[in-house]
Design a protein around this motif. Structure first.
Motif, PDB file in Angstrom:
ATOM      1  N   LYS A 197       2.718   6.172   6.253  1.00 31.73           N
ATOM      2  CA  LYS A 197       1.374   5.783   5.796  1.00 31.73           C
ATOM      3  C   LYS A 197       0.699   6.852   4.925  1.00 31.73           C
ATOM      4  CE  LYS A 197      -1.260   3.314   8.630  1.00 31.73           C
ATOM      5  NZ  LYS A 197      -2.335   2.995   9.623  1.00 31.73           N
TER       6      LYS A 197
ATOM      7  N   GLY B  63       3.562   0.210  13.855  1.00 29.06           N
ATOM      8  CA  GLY B  63       3.263   1.302  12.932  1.00 29.06           C
ATOM      9  C   GLY B  63       4.074   2.515  13.364  1.00 29.06           C
TER      10      GLY B  63
ATOM     11  N   HIS C 177      -2.990  -0.209   5.736  1.00 26.12           N
ATOM     12  CA  HIS C 177      -1.660  -0.752   5.977  1.00 26.12           C
ATOM     13  C   HIS C 177      -0.934  -0.971   4.657  1.00 26.12           C
ATOM     14  CE1 HIS C 177      -3.541  -1.990   9.902  1.00 26.12           C
ATOM     15  NE2 HIS C 177      -2.525  -1.253  10.258  1.00 26.12           N
TER      16      HIS C 177
END
Ligand SMILES: Cc1cc2nc3c(=O)[nH]c(=O)nc-3n(C[C@H](O)[C@H](O)[C@H](O)COP(=O)(O)OP(=O)(O)OC[C@H]3O[C@@H](n4cnc5c(N)ncnc54)[C@H](O)[C@@H]3O)c2cc1C
Length: 440
Positions: free
Chosen positions: A151, A119, A235
């Protein structure tokens, strides 16, 4: 007339088409468009795209941005941005040669640094290490594809007209090649054996000299919400599946969406889906959204801004049951109300999975406990960062600290000039675009 004025963005035009039009409108004598990165959170401002939600039409040059404009993600000012080109191994090598940064002691079979999670935290970690050492072996293990994306865009993408498949900035494979990193995508880290310095994964056992845990957090689902019946938006892949399930508005029309949890994420997604044309019901045990910030009366401001949107807020209720009913979903609350919807989204908070940390016997306090300055865990060879950590029991689940955490850990691992991490109180920009709020 400047390029920004020449181009106006119609609601039906895609961002890509706008960018192409802006490029075409450039005179041969105009300098090419540049990109700038927010030093605080990593948001990248592309002059060609502008920031239409922030009042900057596509084609707005950095120099023309007004001083009171603020970063779309974290709210800092224009002065906190610097010119950006994605770092490549060549430029990093040149920079290292130029400033004489140290390289990590001889490798002689050194297994290098193993990072769990691709991430924001995992990739920032790889980049910060590369900036200090061009030849350090770095392996990144992640159970996702490893593609790079922002994100925070997941809760504003629909209103911005961003197609879900366009959200990845760079493929994991391309980023790995750019940084000279080995990426093991779609690989689950299962267990750490601290004694032998190995990590068991679904693709075999990997050795490490240093391990960095950057595996994030996961949705904390109440017992009444079965995972198979509701979406969690943490996600990119899950978000893309939700968007596919909602279908295209022009073909399938609006859907009824139930969102459980009116904190930051639930409120932002409610706002975004409603601006995208869907009918949203937002449920929360508290009497108003954003109840964590009572002093700032954020909930009242939000409800006010939502008056003309298809958002119905139902406060003071707990979910007691969620079931499937003829292809739709029926949710029952503790006061006996029933809601039927096409899709259900749980935005009920996050928790750090404890399995990996437990396997290594790491100290735990609301997350992986790390030292406040070095971000070392209770095992000196294992650091942790991003959403999975807690400092003095306080989890850190925002973008801004991640780049600073990565620099502190990289300095610790590479033996470079110490760059102690400093935990700061977060300033939260609530991206409810119909009434953006800044909370402290
Ligand atoms: C919708 C939304 C909007 C947000 N908006 C904002 C905002 O406006 N401002 C802000 O500051 N923050 C915002 N945040 C929070 C911010 O995005 C996160 O703090 C940050 O992205 C966390 O990054 P991370 O790398 O620590 O975790 P993650 O992004 O969760 O990455 C963890 C990685 O680890 C991998 N992984 C997990 N377990 C394993 C395993 N066992 N083995 C291998 N790999 C594993 C995952 O696949 C993933 O690649 C938002 C979050 C969401 C969901």
């Amino acid at each position: 007339m400047n390029n920004a004025q020449r181009i106006s963005r119609s609601s039906s035009t895609t961002a890509t088409a706008v960018a192409a039009a802006v490029h075409q409108a450039l005179d041969a004598s105009d300098p090419p468009f540049q990109s700038y990165i927010c030093d605080a959170c990593g948001y990248i401002y592309h002059e060609v795209d502008g920031d239409p939600d922030g009042g900057l039409p596509p084609g707005t040059r950095y120099a023309d941005i007004p001083e009171d404009w603020s970063c779309a993600l974290c709210g800092v000012s224009k002065a906190d941005f610097s010119p950006y080109t994605p770092p490549s191994l060549e430029t990093l090598r040149a920079a290292i040669a130029g400033h004489g940064a140290p390289t990590v002691a001889t490798r002689g079979g050194n297994a290098g640094v193993l990072i769990v999670g691709a991430g924001r935290a995992g990739w920032q970690m790889a980049e910060a290490l590369r900036a200090l050492d061009a030849s350090l072996p770095i392996t990144l293990v992640s159970n996702c594809a490893g593609d790079l994306y922002d994100k925070p865009l997941l809760s504003i993408a629909m209103a911005r007209g961003l197609a879900p498949e366009a959200l990845a900035r760079e493929s994991g494979a391309a980023a790995a090649a750019r940084l000279g990193v080995r990426l093991l995508a779609h690989t689950q880290a299962v267990r750490i054996c601290a004694d032998t310095r190995t990590l068991r994964t679904t693709r075999g056992v990997l050795r490490y000299d240093r391990l960095v845990l950057a595996h994030g957090a996961q949705a904390n689902l109440p017992a009444a919400l079965p995972a198979a019946l509701c979406w969690r938006i943490n996600h990119l892949a899950a978000y893309q599946r939700l968007r596919a399930a909602l279908g295209r508005m022009e073909h399938e029309g609006p859907k009824d969406v139930l969102i459980v949890g009116a904190g930051l994420i639930g409120s932002e997604i409610a706002n975004d889906l409603a601006l995208g044309g869907h009918r949203v019901t937002l449920l929360d045990p508290q009497a108003a959204p954003l109840a964590r910030w009572p002093a700032e009366q954020a909930g009242g401001a939000l409800l006010d801004a939502w008056r003309d949107l298809a958002i119905r807020f139902v406060g003071g209720v707990q979910v007691v049951q969620l079931e499937q009913l003829h292809g739709r979903y029926r949710l029952t609350t503790d006061d006996g109300q029933r809601f039927v919807a096409d899709q259900v989204i749980a935005a009920t908070g996050l928790e750090t999975p404890s399995r990996l940390a437990q396997s290594a016997g790491l100290h735990w306090y609301n997350g992986i406990a790390v030292d406040a300055a070095t971000l070392r865990t209770s095992d000196a060879r294992i650091h942790a960062m991003g959403d999975c950590i807690a400092i003095n029991g306080q989890p850190s689940r925002f973008i801004e600290p991640i780049a600073r955490q990565a620099r502190a850990i990289a300095a610790d691992i590479c033996g470079a000039t110490p760059a102690p991490y400093e935990a700061r109180a977060a300033v939260v920009r609530v991206k409810t675009t119909s009434r953006p709020l800044t909370l402290h």
